[in-house]
Design an enzyme around this catalytic site. Structure first.
Site, PDB file in Angstrom:
ATOM      1  N   THR A 137     -32.270   1.432   0.795  1.00  0.00           N
ATOM      2  CA  THR A 137     -32.407   0.369   1.696  1.00  0.00           C
ATOM      3  C   THR A 137     -31.168   0.594   2.745  1.00  0.00           C
ATOM      4  O   THR A 137     -31.027   0.616   3.776  1.00  0.00           O
ATOM      5  CB  THR A 137     -32.339  -0.985   1.207  1.00  0.00           C
ATOM      6  N   ASP A 161      25.033  -7.249  -6.503  1.00  0.00           N
ATOM      7  CA  ASP A 161      24.348  -8.495  -6.523  1.00  0.00           C
ATOM      8  C   ASP A 161      23.015  -8.439  -7.502  1.00  0.00           C
ATOM      9  O   ASP A 161      21.970  -7.876  -7.073  1.00  0.00           O
ATOM     10  CB  ASP A 161      23.785  -8.550  -4.994  1.00  0.00           C
ATOM     11  N   ASP A 184      17.448 -10.931 -10.814  1.00  0.00           N
ATOM     12  CA  ASP A 184      16.611 -10.123  -9.770  1.00  0.00           C
ATOM     13  C   ASP A 184      17.419  -9.495  -8.864  1.00  0.00           C
ATOM     14  O   ASP A 184      18.639  -9.822  -8.375  1.00  0.00           O
ATOM     15  CB  ASP A 184      15.529 -10.652  -9.297  1.00  0.00           C
ATOM     16  N   GLU A 187     -17.710  15.750  -6.709  1.00  0.00           N
ATOM     17  CA  GLU A 187     -16.211  15.740  -5.976  1.00  0.00           C
ATOM     18  C   GLU A 187     -16.201  14.149  -5.483  1.00  0.00           C
ATOM     19  O   GLU A 187     -15.658  13.937  -4.530  1.00  0.00           O
ATOM     20  CB  GLU A 187     -16.200  16.680  -4.726  1.00  0.00           C
ATOM     21  N   GLU A 208      16.047 -15.101  -7.578  1.00  0.00           N
ATOM     22  CA  GLU A 208      16.988 -15.712  -6.448  1.00  0.00           C
ATOM     23  C   GLU A 208      17.027 -14.998  -5.180  1.00  0.00           C
ATOM     24  O   GLU A 208      16.811 -15.707  -4.286  1.00  0.00           O
ATOM     25  CB  GLU A 208      18.468 -15.360  -7.108  1.00  0.00           C
ATOM     26  N   GLU A 209      16.526 -13.888  -5.258  1.00  0.00           N
ATOM     27  CA  GLU A 209      16.225 -12.996  -3.816  1.00  0.00           C
ATOM     28  C   GLU A 209      15.095 -13.439  -3.348  1.00  0.00           C
ATOM     29  O   GLU A 209      14.538 -12.885  -2.184  1.00  0.00           O
ATOM     30  CB  GLU A 209      16.305 -11.647  -4.502  1.00  0.00           C
ATOM     31  N   GLY A 249     -20.901   6.370  -5.771  1.00  0.00           N
ATOM     32  CA  GLY A 249     -20.948   7.619  -6.485  1.00  0.00           C
ATOM     33  C   GLY A 249     -21.830   7.801  -7.330  1.00  0.00           C
ATOM     34  O   GLY A 249     -22.681   8.867  -7.457  1.00  0.00           O
ATOM     35  N   THR A 250     -22.356   6.533  -8.214  1.00  0.00           N
ATOM     36  CA  THR A 250     -23.412   6.989  -9.110  1.00  0.00           C
ATOM     37  C   THR A 250     -24.475   7.141  -8.458  1.00  0.00           C
ATOM     38  O   THR A 250     -25.568   8.001  -9.021  1.00  0.00           O
ATOM     39  CB  THR A 250     -23.407   5.491  -9.848  1.00  0.00           C
TER      40      THR A 250
HETATM   41  C1  LIG Z   1     -16.097   7.241  -9.404  1.00  0.00           C
HETATM   42  C2  LIG Z   1     -16.873   8.294 -10.112  1.00  0.00           C
HETATM   43  C3  LIG Z   1     -18.163   8.450 -10.085  1.00  0.00           C
HETATM   44  C4  LIG Z   1     -19.040   6.906 -10.010  1.00  0.00           C
HETATM   45  O1  LIG Z   1     -18.744   6.447  -8.710  1.00  0.00           O
HETATM   46  P1  LIG Z   1     -19.190   4.770  -8.375  1.00  0.00           P
HETATM   47  O2  LIG Z   1     -19.008   4.679  -6.911  1.00  0.00           O
HETATM   48  O3  LIG Z   1     -18.317   4.083  -9.071  1.00  0.00           O
HETATM   49  O4  LIG Z   1     -20.590   4.735  -8.717  1.00  0.00           O
HETATM   50  C5  LIG Z   1     -18.952   9.446 -10.415  1.00  0.00           C
HETATM   51  N1  LIG Z   1     -18.288  10.594 -10.426  1.00  0.00           N
HETATM   52  C6  LIG Z   1     -16.863  10.513 -10.426  1.00  0.00           C
HETATM   53  C7  LIG Z   1     -16.332  11.926 -10.757  1.00  0.00           C
HETATM   54  C8  LIG Z   1     -16.193   9.646 -10.153  1.00  0.00           C
HETATM   55  O5  LIG Z   1     -14.850   9.576 -10.138  1.00  0.00           O
END
Ligand SMILES: *Cc1c(COP(=O)(O)O)cnc(C)c1O
Length: 769
Positions: A278, A497, A475, A219, A530-531, A106-107
């Site tokens: 890459t 039980d 439990d 998103e 126990e379970e 995401g980053t």
């Molecule tokens: C998780 C997230 C990111 C970052 O994604 P990573 O895969 O952790 O780098 C950026 N924006 C939103 C809205 C996220 O939820």
């Protein structure tokens, strides 16, 4: 927990993560398992990665097949799988987004979006929002709002500002001639689950167009069905100029995408060498993404998220608790804003088998896989409700609580409250601490021991005299049953039980402790696990006591006493071999497993003819508990579990050897577990005689039972001698059923019987085993 591996990870990790004390090793759908086999309902979905659920064989198969063809292939050459994914992305993303830069997180997608925006506009400014989250690399981090994330790394990239969310005036002030792009999330996920208003998003898109800035919609978390549509922007009627995707895109395999709209492409400035990666667009991730998109479509997971999400929000809004400030979200991205810090509640949920997320300091975020079943969702919501409600009215000792149903006796209230505290195996600690408080109020000396057992005694210190031990367990099996009283019946998981018997023990011993000094010490133990076949709680006390008498807390009905439990042996088997053609002569792994089971069954049949006669208790009883097979075109695999119920005095080592030989002959791998020898005592021991007298004194006719299951009697019996029986109120045929309930008349009757028995045996100081 596999302590060793936890320690190793702890020692060698970077240390940047605040971790929870669980070691997750396996997943299936919305269930995760830890190293001890304890299950959790996953409401984290890997921060939104596992929308299609865990353990998907389709993804495993797509990866395996692609891995054998081609794993790596940079984008400087063409690739078949990548081409198919690019085309597919163009089909499924909102109109106008037809070109894609593939990356690995995401980053990176956000980072790429900023570079493309600067290139396309020739401007430098980025406008982000308060509480926005966009990632942690220097560029993406500059747009992330949270100060703790940003400030230690200053200076970050210049010309990034943050404006109020859902505020068009703020946007109008923030977007300038130098703004390359505005970046927003449609639901701020990490920042507290704040949902953007439709007018805001549309107004923002118009403002951006007007002022020549691009609109980037992040998103990464809301995509791929999470909010009830494939992408959240479909619900807003806006077309972003750049859309950032990642997380669920490839079903769990790292992958991100920057989706580029016409305003970017038509700038004519995205030239060769402008950006690159890459690993970006590698065939392995592309194959996983294609399989993921198939699943999302075929299983209509976006629609499912919309339906389940609406249901969950409705349930959460109905919870009456001063702790809850607001419930927000879309689809299965749900935030519950609390009036307090969320951390302790996350821990309480984890302890009860629900893994959830925070979103800021006081928002509880639920982010389950979209495949979660309605039952599991209900179970998770029940537990959330219990944790959030329980917290608003802290657990109080029974003397102090106001009794709502007039005239209810504290003995009934105690059991009722025990039933409202979930206590699956290895999650007994809340109940244990509650019981300590209650027992102390009742005049007993109580504590939680080193294995987690609840222990309460009539005496503060151990004495010379051998104690009487009442060993119940805390439990229960899973499956929440709403706690309610209907006429004489109290419903709830564990009513029979074995919280009914344990509660009866505590109440009977409390009565004794109040009435007569000078008796033998009487100790109540509420054991853990126990379970769970491991019976760790009971094993933990074998050496600690050498009791003169022991009553095991298991339901027998208030007029009956259990004097025997059968033994047990579990066998996990696995046959794996290269796939063969089904028309060929070779036996399939399924046939080999079935033949093994058939041998087991016939062997037991013969053994029973020679030994058992018609008595079920004396019989060798194997059952085929489960059998599963899978094949991936290369290997076929059949796994099965067989459970034996073993009669008293049975030669377990000889049986194990026999099974091992059969397994060896057919190349089956087997493992034994859960071994317990049968335990049986007689009706003439002092304890049994005391029960006969006590039950008769209440006007009932006592009976004796042998049980085909196992209990902690199997664990302590071989060490503590013969003066042991099992006793407790409740109809044991209701154990482990969705209808579990106990008759309150019978429950109080059992307390009377126990009180009578304890008077008799604790006074017999000379009685030894
Ligand atoms: C998780 C997230 C990111 C970052 O994604 P990573 O895969 O952790 O780098 C950026 N924006 C939103 C809205 C996220 O939820």
């Amino acid at each position: 927990m596999g302590t060793n591996l936890v320690e190793i990870e702890h020692q060698y990790t970077s240390g940047v993560y605040g971790k929870r004390p669980v070691e997750i090793v396996r997943g299936q759908g919305a269930t995760l398992w830890d190293a001890d086999g304890r299950s959790y309902i996953d409401c984290m979905a890997g921060h939104g990665v596992a929308n299609i659920g865990h353990g998907r064989t389709e993804i495993a198969a797509a990866l395996a097949a692609q891995a054998q063809r081609l794993i790596t292939c940079p984008e400087v050459v063409y690739n078949d799988v990548r081409a198919r994914l690019l085309q597919r992305l163009a089909q499924i993303t909102p109109e106008g987004l037809n070109n894609f830069f593939l990356c690995n997180s995401g980053t990176e997608a956000v980072e790429g979006a900023f570079k493309f925006a600067r290139l396309a506009t020739g401007r430098t400014g980025i406008v982000a929002t308060l509480r926005g989250f966009h990632g942690r690399s220097m560029g993406a981090l500059s747009a992330t709002w949270e100060k703790h994330y940003r400030e230690p790394f200053a200076p970050l990239i210049p010309n990034v500002s943050h404006m109020r969310y859902n505020d068009l005036t703020a946007a109008a002030n923030a977007i300038s001639e130098d703004t390359a792009a505005v970046i927003i999330e449609l639901i701020q996920a990490e920042g507290g689950v704040h949902v953007a208003q439709e007018e805001y998003v549309q107004g923002l898109a118009a403002l951006c167009r007007e002022r020549g800035a691009l609109l980037i919609i992040d998103e990464i978390q809301t995509g791929f069905g999470r909010t009830g549509t494939l992408f959240a922007c479909e619900q807003y009627g806006v077309q972003p100029d750049i859309l950032c995707l990642a997380k669920s895109l490839a079903g769990g395999v790292p992958m991100g995408a920057v989706c580029l709209g016409t305003r970017v492409m038509e700038s004519g400035r995205i030239g060769k060498g402008a950006h690159g990666s890459t690993f970006g667009g590698n065939p392995l991730a592309c194959a996983a993404a294609l399989a993921t998109l198939d699943i999302l479509e075929q299983e209509e997971l976006a629609t499912r998220a919309a339906e389940l999400g609406a249901y969950a929000q409705q349930r959460l809004r109905a919870i009456q608790s001063p702790l809850i400030r607001e419930v927000r979200g879309r689809g299965l991205l749900i935030g519950i804003e609390l009036t307090k810090r969320v951390q302790p509640y996350l821990e309480a949920l984890c302890e009860r088998g629900v893994l959830a997320l925070p979103a800021g300091a006081n928002v509880l975020r639920l982010l389950p896989p979209l495949v979660i079943s309605r039952e599991q969702l209900d179970q998770a919501l029940d537990i959330v409700q219990e944790v959030l409600r329980g917290a608003s009215e802290p657990l109080q000792p029974i003397n102090a609580i106001t009794i709502h149903n007039d005239g209810a006796r504290p003995e009934i209230t105690l059991l009722q409250r025990m039933l409202t505290i979930a206590s699956l195996s290895r999650q007994e600690s809340s109940l244990a601490h509650f019981l300590v408080e209650q027992a102390q109020q009742l005049g007993l000396h109580a504590y939680v021991d080193e294995v987690g057992n609840f222990v309460a005694s009539t005496h503060a210190e151990p004495t010379e005299q051998a104690p009487v031990v009442l060993l119940g367990h805390m439990d229960t099996v899973p499956g929440n049953i709403p706690v309610r009283i209907e006429d004489d019946l109290l419903y709830g998981r564990g009513a029979v039980d074995a919280k009914g018997p344990l509660s009866a023990f505590i109440c009977a011993v409390a009565r004794i402790a109040q009435q007569s000094a000078g008796l033998q010490p009487i100790i109540v133990v509420g054991a853990v696990e126990e379970e769970a076949a491991t019976s760790r709680g009971a094993r933990g006390i074998i050496q600690r006591y050498q009791p003169s008498a022991c009553i095991i807390g298991e339901p027998s009905s208030s007029r009956a006493v259990t004097i025997g439990y059968k033994g047990r042996l579990l066998i996990n088997g696995c046959v794996a071999q290269q796939s063969s053609h089904s028309a060929g002569p070779a036996r399939s792994s399924n046939e080999i497993a079935a033949a093994f089971w058939e041998r087991v069954r016939r062997h037991a049949e013969e053994w029973n003819q020679q030994h058992a006669g018609s008595s079920a208790f004396a019989a060798l009883q194997p059952s085929l508990r489960s059998i599963q097979s899978s094949h991936n075109g290369l290997e076929e695999r059949t796994s099965f579990t067989i459970g034996y119920r073993l009669p008293p005095a049975f030669e377990i080592p000889a049986l194990r050897e026999q099974l091992q030989r059969w397994a060896y002959e057919d190349d089956i791998h087997i493992q034994f577990s859960g071994e317990e020898v049968a335990y049986q005592t007689t009706r003439t021991i002092p304890l049994a005689r005391a029960f006969i007298a006590a039950i008769r004194s209440t006007g009932a006719q006592p009976t004796f039972k042998n049980k085909t299951g196992t209990s902690d009697m199997n664990v302590v019996g071989p060490h503590w001698g013969q003066n042991i029986v099992a006793y407790g109120p409740g109809d044991s045929s209701l154990d482990h059923t969705p209808n579990e309930h106990i008759s309150l008349t019978e429950y109080t009757h059992a307390i009377d019987v126990l009180e009578h028995v304890l008077h008799t045996i604790a006074a017999q100081r000379e009685t030894a085993l």
